[in-house]
Design a protein around this motif. Structure first.
Motif, PDB file in Angstrom:
ATOM      1  N   TYR A 434      30.522  34.678  37.340  1.00  0.00           N
ATOM      2  CA  TYR A 434      31.553  35.307  38.242  1.00  0.00           C
ATOM      3  C   TYR A 434      32.858  35.622  37.610  1.00  0.00           C
ATOM      4  CZ  TYR A 434      35.309  35.414  41.748  1.00  0.00           C
ATOM      5  OH  TYR A 434      36.262  35.662  42.360  1.00  0.00           O
ATOM      6  N   TRP A 435      33.226  34.396  36.942  1.00  0.00           N
ATOM      7  CA  TRP A 435      34.652  34.450  36.363  1.00  0.00           C
ATOM      8  C   TRP A 435      34.931  35.011  35.345  1.00  0.00           C
ATOM      9  CZ3 TRP A 435      38.972  34.982  39.198  1.00  0.00           C
ATOM     10  CH2 TRP A 435      39.998  34.454  38.681  1.00  0.00           C
ATOM     11  N   PRO A 474      26.900  35.839  40.739  1.00  0.00           N
ATOM     12  CA  PRO A 474      27.262  35.563  42.152  1.00  0.00           C
ATOM     13  C   PRO A 474      27.908  37.016  42.609  1.00  0.00           C
ATOM     14  CG  PRO A 474      28.465  33.748  40.696  1.00  0.00           C
ATOM     15  CD  PRO A 474      27.505  34.749  39.946  1.00  0.00           C
ATOM     16  N   LEU A 475      28.122  37.941  41.719  1.00  0.00           N
ATOM     17  CA  LEU A 475      28.731  39.316  42.329  1.00  0.00           C
ATOM     18  C   LEU A 475      27.556  39.907  42.769  1.00  0.00           C
ATOM     19  CD1 LEU A 475      30.890  39.994  39.319  1.00  0.00           C
ATOM     20  CD2 LEU A 475      31.654  39.767  41.305  1.00  0.00           C
ATOM     21  N   ALA A 476      26.173  39.701  42.553  1.00  0.00           N
ATOM     22  CA  ALA A 476      25.186  40.434  43.153  1.00  0.00           C
ATOM     23  C   ALA A 476      25.067  40.307  44.549  1.00  0.00           C
ATOM     24  CB  ALA A 476      23.953  39.955  42.490  1.00  0.00           C
ATOM     25  N   ASN A 477      25.835  39.228  45.300  1.00  0.00           N
ATOM     26  CA  ASN A 477      25.751  38.885  46.505  1.00  0.00           C
ATOM     27  C   ASN A 477      26.871  39.603  47.278  1.00  0.00           C
ATOM     28  OD1 ASN A 477      23.305  37.240  46.305  1.00  0.00           O
ATOM     29  ND2 ASN A 477      24.592  35.493  45.427  1.00  0.00           N
ATOM     30  N   VAL A 478      27.742  40.489  46.639  1.00  0.00           N
ATOM     31  CA  VAL A 478      28.934  40.807  47.238  1.00  0.00           C
ATOM     32  C   VAL A 478      28.638  42.305  47.444  1.00  0.00           C
ATOM     33  CG1 VAL A 478      31.469  41.285  47.088  1.00  0.00           C
ATOM     34  CG2 VAL A 478      30.388  39.196  46.152  1.00  0.00           C
ATOM     35  N   PRO A 479      28.224  42.787  48.694  1.00  0.00           N
ATOM     36  CA  PRO A 479      27.863  44.282  48.714  1.00  0.00           C
ATOM     37  C   PRO A 479      28.935  45.106  48.572  1.00  0.00           C
ATOM     38  CG  PRO A 479      27.340  43.148  50.836  1.00  0.00           C
ATOM     39  CD  PRO A 479      27.904  42.010  49.847  1.00  0.00           C
ATOM     40  N   GLU A 480      30.084  44.892  49.024  1.00  0.00           N
ATOM     41  CA  GLU A 480      31.399  45.804  48.551  1.00  0.00           C
ATOM     42  C   GLU A 480      31.644  45.832  47.034  1.00  0.00           C
ATOM     43  OE1 GLU A 480      30.839  42.862  50.660  1.00  0.00           O
ATOM     44  OE2 GLU A 480      33.110  42.162  50.533  1.00  0.00           O
ATOM     45  N   PHE A 481      31.136  45.050  46.281  1.00  0.00           N
ATOM     46  CA  PHE A 481      31.241  45.143  44.909  1.00  0.00           C
ATOM     47  C   PHE A 481      30.130  46.118  44.352  1.00  0.00           C
ATOM     48  CE2 PHE A 481      30.437  43.705  40.480  1.00  0.00           C
ATOM     49  CZ  PHE A 481      31.724  44.044  40.001  1.00  0.00           C
TER      50      PHE A 481
END
Length: 833
Positions: A434-435, A474-481
């Motif tokens: 993520y970071w 973790p970004l895969a779990n952020v739909p807006e992203f």
RNA sequence: GCGGAAGUGGCGGAAUUGGCAGACGCGCCAGCCUUAGGAGCUGGUGGCCGAAAGGCCGUGUGGGUUCAACUCCCUCCUUCCGCACCA
């Protein structure tokens, strides 16, 4: 007279410097520039004396160069993306950005407490979109040029963490967090930067760095790139007309000595070879065993060589000989062609393998100037060049001749060609983390991998996000992203959820410092042209390969993009030693950290700075000693006492300029102190300019202070304007190393201007010169006496005095002096038979 | 195994060009000052012999070059670092 109050003095001057912008530097073509930089720190939250040593060295140089009239760029920033922030977030439930920024705030406060002369206006933090958008911008430029590409590749996978590990996080084949869990290999789609396109440039341009960079760093980079010239030769597989095996060799001259062809266990041709072979099942069992066996790096070189016959044969294209095909663990799939020819007589590895499995050994290169070799008497392989024997039409040629001719013939007959291989691999930058900097790519069902247009940069990292540390990014779990729009067809697209390796951030950050607030471009080329290259880059040896090769690569890409003109970013690299405590590098896990802020509170930062400079030359490791820093504390106290005792009397007095000093009328005490001050200045200047041995500079200044103390009471036989001049020299020499104390002394002596504007004093040769020299008298090279000789006395006269010295005369009486050696001002050596 | 760096007092280290080995600091010893000292000041401090003057030995080992070697050359040993079956 008050005591030396380091805390008060340091706070006072830090405030003054902050308010006057004393360390601000801007482009000024009328002035010579100097760019001194310490490597970008990771904001772990704590700064110990190991860090401070690094910054102190840089700060001493920055301050010295300012005093020499240079326009000095001395910036700092934070390498603020990376895994620890994520781990801390998972552990303590703090968002990574918050954790990172609070660490930065702490560390910044410590840097300020140490009075480092940074231009804080230029501070950068790589986790801010104002910075990382340019990482994305560079990625897109590379993508356009085919320098950023995507391919399936093996990654390190920790089954316990359920995530991918960087190579650096694999320790002896195991996960760094789970030391007993073996790392697995997994295939994933990854983004790569084509650093191999610059292999030769990275290698060749190292010529410009010789002298400016430590040899060992250049050697390490050279080995890392691992250029190797040789030939690729095709061996046809017997009875399989459409199959062949390419072999890479640097010793094609030994090919008539080949007794097998050996493939790596992962060689792609193997399944085809095994098809339809009798005894295939047993072979495949053996094959699986070799493939499964993962060796730790340290074991690889010494591991027993193992292999098996693959049941097929290959044809040596030079001799027509039929050779068995083997599979062996010591052949690497990733290097060369993943296959080698086995020449037991002329390669040590092949020798060991052939000996174990009874492969024939044939000598085909005889040494030029040693006894001829015989295969049955050899105890090891002979790898020297020599003259070819038993090599068909090539017999009689030297190795050099044969290498050229055989490579050319192979090319002419189309079964081979000259080839150069490299160890350097393309740089895999995808991290399932993520970071980090989002990779500016979206995947469209119709258009494939599509770059995000420049005007949509930065692709922002979402800040409120749940971190579990498990599975994919973790970004895969952020739909807006994740949910995005294809910029080509306008259809729905999925955003890349991997982030960039943080080494991308640090590959170009030093360019950003020159123009840190530019919103239109990574930097203005004009500004970079003024400040670059970096004159001195200071950091630890641990970056010898990764950071220092990646940033050279970026510089070359930027040059090809027309953004800069120079080839190399760093003119001189200085690699400072570590600070050890109890013989180990300071680290939290060792529990041997000496906190920087604690030292500043206990002794003051000037003392801590002086101690790190004094205890060892900067390139050597330094063992921390509490008694040692006490000694430096005593020294600075002594300086303060000596000056403050007389400061009141000197305040209104004008310091005598060196030109006004007339040695003929000066008192004995004045001569002693002036001479000592100018000698000290001469040698300290030399240390700063040429040697960078600040430990001896400190020692010299200690001697000057000891001399001042020895001449007490200083007011007797001493004109105030002379004493003031000596004190000025003392303060100025201390200014780069103990800047707060120096500024305080400067003010105490009644100077209205800031010490920051003072220039480094010039020593006067005639004032540094001794009137008398102690000349050693040796007999046969052994010291027997010493005499004082006035400067300018003739050589004959000196020898005459030496011979008549009461200790010497009896020793040479009646003996013949066969030779007399005179070293002016140093020694006379009388050689007797 | 290959490559790199380094071996100097009790300790950190100094010796700039082949020219007094051990600067400077720490530690230790003695003395002064002090009601007191974890403050300050003075002196001493590589080893051995000697009452002293002085002598001998001494920079990891062994050799060499030189009037002279910590320094240059060769041999070996040790430590640290990097790479590690790269064909």
């Amino acid at each position: 007279m008050s005591d030396y109050d380091s805390q008060g003095i340091e706070a006072k001057w830090q405030k003054v410097w902050e308010e006057t912008g004393a360390f601000h530097a801007d482009m000024d073509p009328a002035r010579p520039k100097y760019y001194v930089l310490e490597m970008l720190p990771y904001p772990s939250g704590t700064l110990h004396m190991g860090h401070m040593r690094n910054y102190t060295i840089g700060d001493v140089i920055a301050r010295y160069k300012r005093m020499r009239g240079f326009n000095v760029l001395h910036p700092i920033g934070w390498d603020s993306f990376g895994l620890p922030a994520e781990n801390a977030a998972i552990k303590n439930n703090i968002p990574p950005r918050e954790w990172t920024n609070s660490n930065i705030a702490q560390m910044k406060a410590v840097c300020k407490r140490f009075g480092f002369s940074y231009d804080w206006r230029r501070e950068i933090s790589t986790c801010e979109p104002e910075y990382y958008r340019w990482n994305q911008w560079f990625f897109l430029r590379m993508f356009e040029r085919g320098l950023a590409y995507r391919k399936r590749s093996k990654v390190n996978w920790c089954p316990q963490c359920q995530t991918v590990l960087a190579n650096e996080q694999v320790v002896d084949g195991c996960c760094w967090r789970h030391e007993t869990t073996s790392v697995e290999s997994k295939e994933l789609e990854q983004w790569f930067l084509k650093i191999t396109a610059y292999s030769d440039a990275l290698l060749d341009d190292m010529n410009d760095l010789v002298g400016g960079w430590p040899d060992r760093v250049l050697t390490m980079q050279q080995n890392w790139i691992g250029k190797s010239r040789g030939a690729r030769v095709r061996f046809d597989v017997a009875q399989m007309p459409e199959k062949s095996i390419d072999v890479f060799t640097t010793r094609v001259d030994t090919i008539y000595g080949a007794s097998a062809v050996i493939l790596a266990p992962d060689h792609p041709l193997l399944p085809a070879l095994f098809a339809g072979i009798p005894g295939r099942a047993a072979m495949e069992a053996e094959w699986n065993r070799l493939r499964q066996r993962k060796l730790r790096a340290a074991e690889l070189a010494t591991a027993e060589k193992e292999g098996f016959f693959a049941g097929r044969f290959a044809v040596n294209p030079f001799s027509g000989e039929t050779l068995p095909i083997w599979v062996a663990n010591f052949v690497l799939a990733e290097y060369g062609t993943g296959a080698v020819m086995c020449v037991p007589a002329h390669d040590q590895r092949d020798y060991e393998f052939a000996e174990k499995y009874g492969l024939p050994m044939k000598v085909v290169v005889q040494p030029l100037d040693a006894a001829p070799l015989a295969a049955d008497r050899m105890r090891q392989a002979s790898t020297e060049y020599g003259r070819l024997v038993a090599s068909g039409p090539y017999a009689g040629l030297t190795s050099e001749e044969a290498l050229a001719k055989m490579t050319a013939d192979a090319a002419a007959k189309q079964f081979g060609k000259a080839e150069t291989t490299y160890r350097l691999k393309d740089w895999g930058i995808s991290r399932q983390r993520y970071w980090g900097t989002p990779i500016p790519i979206v995947y469209c069902k119709k258009c494939g991998a599509v770059p995000v247009p420049d005007k949509e940069l930065p692709v922002r990292l979402p800040l409120s996000i749940e971190l579990t540390g498990m599975g994919q990014s973790p970004l895969a779990n952020v739909p807006e992203f994740v949910n995005a729009k294809c910029s080509k067809c306008g259809g729905p697209a999925r955003r890349e959820t991997d982030t960039m390796d943080t080494f991308v951030d640090s590959s170009w950050y030093f360019y950003r410092y020159t123009d840190a607030r530019n919103e239109k471009a990574p930097f203005d080329s004009k500004v970079v042209r003024y400040w670059f290259p970096i004159d001195r880059y200071i950091g630890g040896i641990e970056h010898a390969i990764l950071h220092l090769i990646y940033s050279r690569f970026f510089t070359k890409v930027m040059r090809d993009l027309g953004m800069i003109e120079h080839r190399e970013p760093v003119k001189r690299l200085f690699s400072q030693g570590m600070v050890l405590k109890d013989s180990r590098a300071m680290s939290k896990s060792h529990g041997n950290v000496v906190g920087a802020i604690d030292m500043a509170h206990k002794y003051g930062c000037d003392t801590a700075r002086v101690y790190t400079l004094f205890a060892a030359p900067p390139e050597k490791d330094l063992e921390w000693s509490e008694q040692g820093i006490e000694g430096c504390s005593r020294f600075l106290n002594k300086v303060y006492r000596v000056v403050s005792r007389h400061a009141g009397r000197l305040r209104g007095v004008r310091a005598m300029t060196p030109g006004e000093v007339d040695l003929a009328t000066a008192s004995a005490k004045e001569k002693i102190l002036l001479r000592r001050a100018h000698q000290t200045l001469k040698r300290v200047t030399n240390d700063f300019e040429l040697r960078w041995h600040f430990n001896t500079s400190v020692a010299l200044i200690m001697e000057l202070v000891n001399e001042l103390q020895a001449q007490e009471p200083l007011e007797e036989g001493m004109r105030p304007e002379v004493l003031k001049k000596v004190f000025h020299m003392l303060a100025l020499m201390l200014a780069p190393m103990a800047p707060h104390l120096a500024a305080e002394l400067w003010e105490m002596l009644g100077n209205s201007g800031s010490l920051m504007d003072a220039t480094w004093p010039a020593y006067r040769e005639e004032l540094a010169k001794e009137e008398q020299f102690e000349v050693v008298i040796q007999i046969n090279g052994r010291v027997r006496s010493k005499i004082l000789v006035e400067d300018g006395l003739g050589e004959d006269e000196v020898v005459d005095r030496a011979r008549h010295d009461p200790r010497i005369a009896p020793l040479i009486d009646g003996k013949r002096v066969v030779k007399t050696v005179v070293v002016p001002r140093k020694l006379v050596n009388l050689v007797l038979r």
